[in-house]
Design a protein around this motif. Sequence first.
Motif, PDB file in Angstrom:
ATOM      1  N   VAL A  20       0.839  -1.203   0.000  1.00 52.84           N
ATOM      2  CA  VAL A  20       0.000   0.000   0.000  1.00 52.84           C
ATOM      3  C   VAL A  20       0.873   1.252   0.000  1.00 52.84           C
ATOM      4  O   VAL A  20       0.615   2.203  -0.749  1.00 52.84           O
ATOM      5  CB  VAL A  20      -0.969   0.001   1.214  1.00 52.84           C
ATOM      6  CG1 VAL A  20      -1.627   1.357   1.391  1.00 52.84           C
ATOM      7  CG2 VAL A  20      -2.023  -1.085   1.051  1.00 52.84           C
ATOM      8  N   GLU A  24       0.944   4.240  -2.742  1.00 54.31           N
ATOM      9  CA  GLU A  24       0.762   5.649  -2.370  1.00 54.31           C
ATOM     10  C   GLU A  24       1.948   6.522  -2.760  1.00 54.31           C
ATOM     11  O   GLU A  24       1.769   7.681  -3.120  1.00 54.31           O
ATOM     12  CB  GLU A  24       0.471   5.765  -0.875  1.00 54.31           C
ATOM     13  CG  GLU A  24      -0.897   5.223  -0.511  1.00 54.31           C
ATOM     14  CD  GLU A  24      -1.152   5.164   0.981  1.00 54.31           C
ATOM     15  OE1 GLU A  24      -0.201   5.363   1.784  1.00 54.31           O
ATOM     16  OE2 GLU A  24      -2.308   4.906   1.355  1.00 54.31           O
ATOM     17  N   ASP A  25       3.172   5.971  -2.706  1.00 52.54           N
ATOM     18  CA  ASP A  25       4.342   6.794  -3.044  1.00 52.54           C
ATOM     19  C   ASP A  25       4.685   6.768  -4.540  1.00 52.54           C
ATOM     20  O   ASP A  25       5.650   7.377  -4.979  1.00 52.54           O
ATOM     21  CB  ASP A  25       5.560   6.434  -2.190  1.00 52.54           C
ATOM     22  CG  ASP A  25       6.228   5.111  -2.576  1.00 52.54           C
ATOM     23  OD1 ASP A  25       5.909   4.529  -3.635  1.00 52.54           O
ATOM     24  OD2 ASP A  25       7.101   4.656  -1.802  1.00 52.54           O
ATOM     25  N   LEU A  63      -7.910  -1.491  -4.025  1.00 50.53           N
ATOM     26  CA  LEU A  63      -6.640  -0.901  -4.443  1.00 50.53           C
ATOM     27  C   LEU A  63      -6.099  -1.521  -5.726  1.00 50.53           C
ATOM     28  O   LEU A  63      -5.363  -0.874  -6.462  1.00 50.53           O
ATOM     29  CB  LEU A  63      -5.603  -1.044  -3.326  1.00 50.53           C
ATOM     30  CG  LEU A  63      -5.942  -0.287  -2.044  1.00 50.53           C
ATOM     31  CD1 LEU A  63      -4.993  -0.683  -0.933  1.00 50.53           C
ATOM     32  CD2 LEU A  63      -5.889   1.202  -2.295  1.00 50.53           C
ATOM     33  N   LYS A  77      -7.120   6.145  -8.491  1.00 46.57           N
ATOM     34  CA  LYS A  77      -7.828   6.717  -7.334  1.00 46.57           C
ATOM     35  C   LYS A  77      -9.094   7.389  -7.829  1.00 46.57           C
ATOM     36  O   LYS A  77      -9.082   8.042  -8.872  1.00 46.57           O
ATOM     37  CB  LYS A  77      -6.935   7.715  -6.606  1.00 46.57           C
ATOM     38  CG  LYS A  77      -5.772   7.053  -5.923  1.00 46.57           C
ATOM     39  CD  LYS A  77      -4.940   8.032  -5.142  1.00 46.57           C
ATOM     40  CE  LYS A  77      -3.798   7.298  -4.484  1.00 46.57           C
ATOM     41  NZ  LYS A  77      -2.912   8.192  -3.763  1.00 46.57           N
TER      42      LYS A  77
END
Length: 78
Positions: A20, A24-25, A63, A77
């Motif tokens: 995750v 996100e990064d 996700l 997203k």
Amino acid sequence: MSVDLDRTRPIWRQIAAVIVARIEDGTYPAGSRVPSVVEISTEFDVAASTAQKVLGYLKREGLVRTEVGLGSFVEPKP
């Protein structure tokens, strides 16, 4: 990349948190393939069933999406 896992907490949750964080990064951007069960098993030195649990969790959380025969891919997203 080596990741030290705390063997006193559920391993699959720790691995899921790492993936995750990578999503996100931007390590795994939207539309990119995430590691397979075999790749997760190898990288983290865990059983395939543990890696499968990680991917199942990521899918349930929305996700990633799985395409049969192709792999799992990061969902954009909303």
